[in-house]
Design a protein around this motif. Sequence first.
Motif, PDB file in Angstrom:
ATOM      1  N   ILE A  68       0.847  -1.209   0.000  1.00  0.00           N
ATOM      2  CA  ILE A  68       0.000   0.000   0.000  1.00  0.00           C
ATOM      3  C   ILE A  68       0.873   1.247   0.000  1.00  0.00           C
ATOM      4  N   PRO A  69       0.724   2.127  -1.007  1.00  0.00           N
ATOM      5  CA  PRO A  69       1.432   3.406  -0.929  1.00  0.00           C
ATOM      6  C   PRO A  69       0.745   4.306   0.100  1.00  0.00           C
ATOM      7  N   ARG A  70       1.536   5.058   0.829  1.00  0.00           N
ATOM      8  CA  ARG A  70       0.959   5.952   1.839  1.00  0.00           C
ATOM      9  C   ARG A  70       1.708   7.276   1.843  1.00  0.00           C
ATOM     10  N   GLY A  71       0.919   8.361   1.856  1.00  0.00           N
ATOM     11  CA  GLY A  71       1.519   9.688   2.003  1.00  0.00           C
ATOM     12  C   GLY A  71       1.542  10.038   3.474  1.00  0.00           C
ATOM     13  N   ARG A  72       0.660  10.977   3.872  1.00  0.00           N
ATOM     14  CA  ARG A  72       0.647  11.398   5.276  1.00  0.00           C
ATOM     15  C   ARG A  72      -0.572  10.882   6.029  1.00  0.00           C
ATOM     16  N   GLY A  73      -1.377  10.034   5.379  1.00  0.00           N
ATOM     17  CA  GLY A  73      -2.501   9.397   6.080  1.00  0.00           C
ATOM     18  C   GLY A  73      -3.644  10.334   6.432  1.00  0.00           C
ATOM     19  N   THR A  74      -3.826  11.435   5.674  1.00  0.00           N
ATOM     20  CA  THR A  74      -4.956  12.348   5.955  1.00  0.00           C
ATOM     21  C   THR A  74      -6.184  12.012   5.112  1.00  0.00           C
ATOM     22  N   GLY A  75      -6.096  10.975   4.297  1.00  0.00           N
ATOM     23  CA  GLY A  75      -7.210  10.611   3.418  1.00  0.00           C
ATOM     24  C   GLY A  75      -8.486  10.335   4.212  1.00  0.00           C
ATOM     25  N   LEU A  76      -9.621  10.570   3.572  1.00  0.00           N
ATOM     26  CA  LEU A  76     -10.906  10.382   4.248  1.00  0.00           C
ATOM     27  C   LEU A  76     -11.701   9.224   3.655  1.00  0.00           C
ATOM     28  N   PRO A 133      -6.146  22.148  -0.752  1.00  0.00           N
ATOM     29  CA  PRO A 133      -7.001  21.361   0.135  1.00  0.00           C
ATOM     30  C   PRO A 133      -6.890  21.879   1.567  1.00  0.00           C
ATOM     31  N   ALA A 134      -8.011  21.794   2.312  1.00  0.00           N
ATOM     32  CA  ALA A 134      -8.009  22.323   3.680  1.00  0.00           C
ATOM     33  C   ALA A 134      -6.933  21.651   4.529  1.00  0.00           C
ATOM     34  N   SER A 135      -6.524  20.441   4.131  1.00  0.00           N
ATOM     35  CA  SER A 135      -5.518  19.698   4.888  1.00  0.00           C
ATOM     36  C   SER A 135      -4.094  20.024   4.425  1.00  0.00           C
ATOM     37  N   LEU A 136      -3.908  21.135   3.716  1.00  0.00           N
ATOM     38  CA  LEU A 136      -2.623  21.361   3.035  1.00  0.00           C
ATOM     39  C   LEU A 136      -1.403  21.360   3.943  1.00  0.00           C
ATOM     40  N   CYS A 139      -1.112  17.126   4.558  1.00  0.00           N
ATOM     41  CA  CYS A 139      -1.139  16.065   3.533  1.00  0.00           C
ATOM     42  C   CYS A 139       0.080  16.166   2.605  1.00  0.00           C
ATOM     43  N   SER A 140       0.337  15.093   1.857  1.00  0.00           N
ATOM     44  CA  SER A 140       1.483  15.115   0.930  1.00  0.00           C
ATOM     45  C   SER A 140       1.003  15.425  -0.479  1.00  0.00           C
ATOM     46  N   ILE A 141       1.914  15.941  -1.288  1.00  0.00           N
ATOM     47  CA  ILE A 141       1.556  16.289  -2.664  1.00  0.00           C
ATOM     48  C   ILE A 141       1.279  15.009  -3.481  1.00  0.00           C
ATOM     49  N   GLY A 143      -0.107  12.295  -2.273  1.00  0.00           N
ATOM     50  CA  GLY A 143      -1.478  11.933  -1.887  1.00  0.00           C
ATOM     51  C   GLY A 143      -2.470  12.785  -2.664  1.00  0.00           C
ATOM     52  N   ASN A 144      -2.136  14.074  -2.849  1.00  0.00           N
ATOM     53  CA  ASN A 144      -3.026  14.974  -3.615  1.00  0.00           C
ATOM     54  C   ASN A 144      -3.189  14.496  -5.053  1.00  0.00           C
ATOM     55  N   VAL A 145      -2.082  14.034  -5.658  1.00  0.00           N
ATOM     56  CA  VAL A 145      -2.168  13.547  -7.045  1.00  0.00           C
ATOM     57  C   VAL A 145      -2.989  12.253  -7.063  1.00  0.00           C
ATOM     58  N   ASN A 148      -6.502  13.261  -6.621  1.00  0.00           N
ATOM     59  CA  ASN A 148      -6.912  14.452  -7.383  1.00  0.00           C
ATOM     60  C   ASN A 148      -7.594  15.464  -6.460  1.00  0.00           C
ATOM     61  N   SER A 149      -6.867  15.874  -5.435  1.00  0.00           N
ATOM     62  CA  SER A 149      -7.434  16.754  -4.413  1.00  0.00           C
ATOM     63  C   SER A 149      -7.695  18.153  -4.941  1.00  0.00           C
ATOM     64  N   GLY A 150      -8.622  18.804  -4.290  1.00  0.00           N
ATOM     65  CA  GLY A 150      -8.933  20.191  -4.628  1.00  0.00           C
ATOM     66  C   GLY A 150      -9.209  20.960  -3.357  1.00  0.00           C
ATOM     67  N   GLY A 151      -9.447  22.227  -3.520  1.00  0.00           N
ATOM     68  CA  GLY A 151      -9.777  23.054  -2.360  1.00  0.00           C
ATOM     69  C   GLY A 151     -10.653  24.198  -2.793  1.00  0.00           C
TER      70      GLY A 151
HETATM   71  C1  LIG Z   1      -9.278  18.005   8.072  1.00  0.00           C
HETATM   72  C2  LIG Z   1      -9.159  17.501   6.670  1.00  0.00           C
HETATM   73  C3  LIG Z   1      -9.455  18.343   5.621  1.00  0.00           C
HETATM   74  C4  LIG Z   1      -9.374  17.886   4.311  1.00  0.00           C
HETATM   75  N1  LIG Z   1      -9.654  18.748   3.308  1.00  0.00           N
HETATM   76  C5  LIG Z   1      -9.560  18.343   2.030  1.00  0.00           C
HETATM   77  C6  LIG Z   1      -9.855  19.249   0.965  1.00  0.00           C
HETATM   78  O1  LIG Z   1     -10.186  20.414   1.170  1.00  0.00           O
HETATM   79  N2  LIG Z   1      -9.751  18.778  -0.295  1.00  0.00           N
HETATM   80  C7  LIG Z   1      -9.373  17.489  -0.562  1.00  0.00           C
HETATM   81  O2  LIG Z   1      -9.279  17.141  -1.747  1.00  0.00           O
HETATM   82  N3  LIG Z   1      -9.084  16.620   0.420  1.00  0.00           N
HETATM   83  C8  LIG Z   1      -9.164  17.007   1.707  1.00  0.00           C
HETATM   84  N4  LIG Z   1      -8.878  16.121   2.712  1.00  0.00           N
HETATM   85  C9  LIG Z   1      -8.514  14.725   2.387  1.00  0.00           C
HETATM   86  C10 LIG Z   1      -6.992  14.437   2.272  1.00  0.00           C
HETATM   87  O3  LIG Z   1      -6.229  15.392   2.951  1.00  0.00           O
HETATM   88  C11 LIG Z   1      -6.570  14.349   0.803  1.00  0.00           C
HETATM   89  O4  LIG Z   1      -7.196  13.249   0.197  1.00  0.00           O
HETATM   90  C12 LIG Z   1      -5.050  14.224   0.593  1.00  0.00           C
HETATM   91  O5  LIG Z   1      -4.745  14.329  -0.772  1.00  0.00           O
HETATM   92  C13 LIG Z   1      -4.455  12.929   1.124  1.00  0.00           C
HETATM   93  O6  LIG Z   1      -3.047  13.076   1.126  1.00  0.00           O
HETATM   94  P1  LIG Z   1      -2.143  12.147   2.061  1.00  0.00           P
HETATM   95  O7  LIG Z   1      -0.727  12.449   1.783  1.00  0.00           O
HETATM   96  O8  LIG Z   1      -2.552  12.282   3.471  1.00  0.00           O
HETATM   97  O9  LIG Z   1      -2.516  10.737   1.471  1.00  0.00           O
HETATM   98  P2  LIG Z   1      -2.872   9.359   2.217  1.00  0.00           P
HETATM   99  O10 LIG Z   1      -4.076   9.508   3.077  1.00  0.00           O
HETATM  100  O11 LIG Z   1      -1.655   8.810   2.840  1.00  0.00           O
HETATM  101  O12 LIG Z   1      -3.256   8.472   0.946  1.00  0.00           O
HETATM  102  C14 LIG Z   1      -4.374   8.776   0.170  1.00  0.00           C
HETATM  103  C15 LIG Z   1      -4.382   7.851  -1.063  1.00  0.00           C
HETATM  104  O13 LIG Z   1      -3.300   8.202  -1.909  1.00  0.00           O
HETATM  105  C16 LIG Z   1      -2.466   7.069  -2.150  1.00  0.00           C
HETATM  106  N5  LIG Z   1      -1.095   7.576  -2.244  1.00  0.00           N
HETATM  107  C17 LIG Z   1      -0.458   8.411  -1.389  1.00  0.00           C
HETATM  108  N6  LIG Z   1       0.785   8.693  -1.864  1.00  0.00           N
HETATM  109  C18 LIG Z   1       0.919   8.030  -3.023  1.00  0.00           C
HETATM  110  C19 LIG Z   1       1.966   7.904  -3.991  1.00  0.00           C
HETATM  111  N7  LIG Z   1       3.135   8.522  -3.844  1.00  0.00           N
HETATM  112  N8  LIG Z   1       1.746   7.114  -5.068  1.00  0.00           N
HETATM  113  C20 LIG Z   1       0.563   6.474  -5.261  1.00  0.00           C
HETATM  114  N9  LIG Z   1      -0.454   6.556  -4.373  1.00  0.00           N
HETATM  115  C21 LIG Z   1      -0.288   7.316  -3.275  1.00  0.00           C
HETATM  116  C22 LIG Z   1      -2.735   6.119  -1.004  1.00  0.00           C
HETATM  117  O14 LIG Z   1      -2.506   4.763  -1.358  1.00  0.00           O
HETATM  118  C23 LIG Z   1      -4.210   6.392  -0.732  1.00  0.00           C
HETATM  119  O15 LIG Z   1      -5.008   5.625  -1.601  1.00  0.00           O
HETATM  120  C24 LIG Z   1      -8.970  16.543   4.045  1.00  0.00           C
HETATM  121  C25 LIG Z   1      -8.641  15.703   5.106  1.00  0.00           C
HETATM  122  C26 LIG Z   1      -8.747  16.155   6.403  1.00  0.00           C
HETATM  123  C27 LIG Z   1      -8.406  15.226   7.510  1.00  0.00           C
END
Ligand SMILES: Cc1cc2nc3c(=O)[nH]c(=O)nc-3n(C[C@H](O)[C@H](O)[C@H](O)COP(=O)(O)OP(=O)(O)OC[C@H]3O[C@@H](n4cnc5c(N)ncnc54)[C@H](O)[C@@H]3O)c2cc1C
Length: 462
Positions: A68-76, A133-136, A139-141, A143-145, A148-151
């Motif tokens: 499992i790939p993981r960024g910063r674990g902020t996914g919902l 994204p509100a979690s900027l 969260c990791s970039i 994870g955003n890709v 496909n995160s937005g804000g």
């Molecule tokens: C308080 C709060 C506010 C938020 N606000 C927003 C918002 O405004 N907009 C929004 O879009 N989201 C928002 N989110 C959701 C979250 O922050 C996003 O989905 C963010 O992009 C996840 O990034 P991450 O690094 O934490 O990824 P993770 O949670 O670690 O992973 C998310 C997904 O990405 C995959 N992944 C991560 N890194 C890689 C990589 N390098 N290669 C391939 N796959 C990968 C993982 O397998 C997983 O499926 C919010 C979350 C919280 C808790």
Amino acid sequence: MERKKIYNSLKNIISEKRIVFDESLLEKYYSDESGNRFSFPLLVCHPENEEEIVELIKFSNKEKIPVIPRGRGTGLSGGAIPLYPSIIISTELMDKIIEVDRENFMVTTQPGIITGDLKREVESLELFYPPDPASLDSCSIGGNVAENSGGPSAVKYGTTKDYVKGLKIVTPIGEILKFGGKVRKDATGYNMKDIFIGSEGTLGFITEITFSLLPLPKYSIDLLLAFERIDEASNAVVKIIHSGVFPQTIEFMEKRALEAAKNFLGNQMASQKGEAQLLLRIDGYDREIVDKSIEKIDFISSKLRCVDILVAEDKNFQEKIWKARRSLHDAMVMMSVKREREDVVVPINSLSELIKNLHLLEEKYKIPIITFGHAGDGNVHINILKLKEDDKNFEKNIENVLSEIMEISVKLGGKLSGEHGIGIYKRKYMKLVFSEKEIEIQRNIKKLLDPDNIFNPDKIFL
Ligand SMILES: Cc1cc2nc3c(=O)[nH]c(=O)nc-3n(C[C@H](O)[C@H](O)[C@H](O)COP(=O)(O)OP(=O)(O)OC[C@H]3O[C@@H](n4cnc5c(N)ncnc54)[C@H](O)[C@@H]3O)c2cc1C
């Protein structure tokens, strides 16, 4: 294969200091911000480069162990949560900017950098990476890709996908692929990079990303508009965009959200008026154009039943009028013992219809539903709240409420998720959006890249 044996094998690939084996240290990798657990992580690897990722993935393939790939674990949506005993590959140590190319307005980065750090770094060079994204700040970039995160700024500037110009990917069988590059147009072959954007970590490991940038806007003015009726607020959204003004953000808060914010913030609210409020940010490079946009919005609002307008130019006042919107996550947490969050997206002219339907659902099931979010792009955050621990009604009806929300959204021409993704929780609703054939094609893409289904298995599709 036993955990200890896996650990011993992985030590030949990366330094043991960068493998988390101790069970107590694995705690945080069981889940993401959705908070649910399904299975345990066997161990977590912190690679420092692409070569290590290739070897880790090849090992998982050979041993048929889910990875499992993981960024910063902020996914919902549960994308980073193991459904089966899995090896987690974290990007936390791959957090370097590789190059800022000022002449081409491009930045190339590793996937693990915190989004806010990347934004600040390019802003220090008068460059602008818009997605917010509100979690900027957590969260990791990468994870955003993957999501496909937005804000809020998506109204004017779009989402992450609009800035990804090049991607490097390690496939689920350990091959390195490169799509796109430092070009703003590319009609060379299939648009392959877009298949990986929003693929939620199921098609490959993103190891390097090239984003396009913009010049940093010089001016930014905020407006808070309070309306006597919800439909007038959503009417205003359509009228403002039709007028040719393109606000950077148009955020929406209904009265119940404002009340929740007031309970949380006390008397720090900039305005409590109206059945619904809109929060707009107008930005630009030319002061005259920014001022003209504000005049137009003022005129449009005066034709609707707008009961309060606040204009904020200095940072302190801007902070004050954004405070209510920013406090909503904490306000929802404070007022409930449990909540379900949905982020459906509908065409912008269906926003008031969606909210009307949500109010009907609230009455039908007697469960509080509070909405706020990105009105400018039709992406609403719906909070379904359990107020008391002994509230049996919530548990009894929540599945029906969630299904009906998805059905309403799709009926209005909308989709299941605007930004948080499908992950684990929305898999069962995919049939509302796609035909059998459309699902089969997506499954076949996954099969082609991941024949043994070991790469973040069983996410997105049931
Ligand atoms: C308080 C709060 C506010 C938020 N606000 C927003 C918002 O405004 N907009 C929004 O879009 N989201 C928002 N989110 C959701 C979250 O922050 C996003 O989905 C963010 O992009 C996840 O990034 P991450 O690094 O934490 O990824 P993770 O949670 O670690 O992973 C998310 C997904 O990405 C995959 N992944 C991560 N890194 C890689 C990589 N390098 N290669 C391939 N796959 C990968 C993982 O397998 C997983 O499926 C919010 C979350 C919280 C808790």
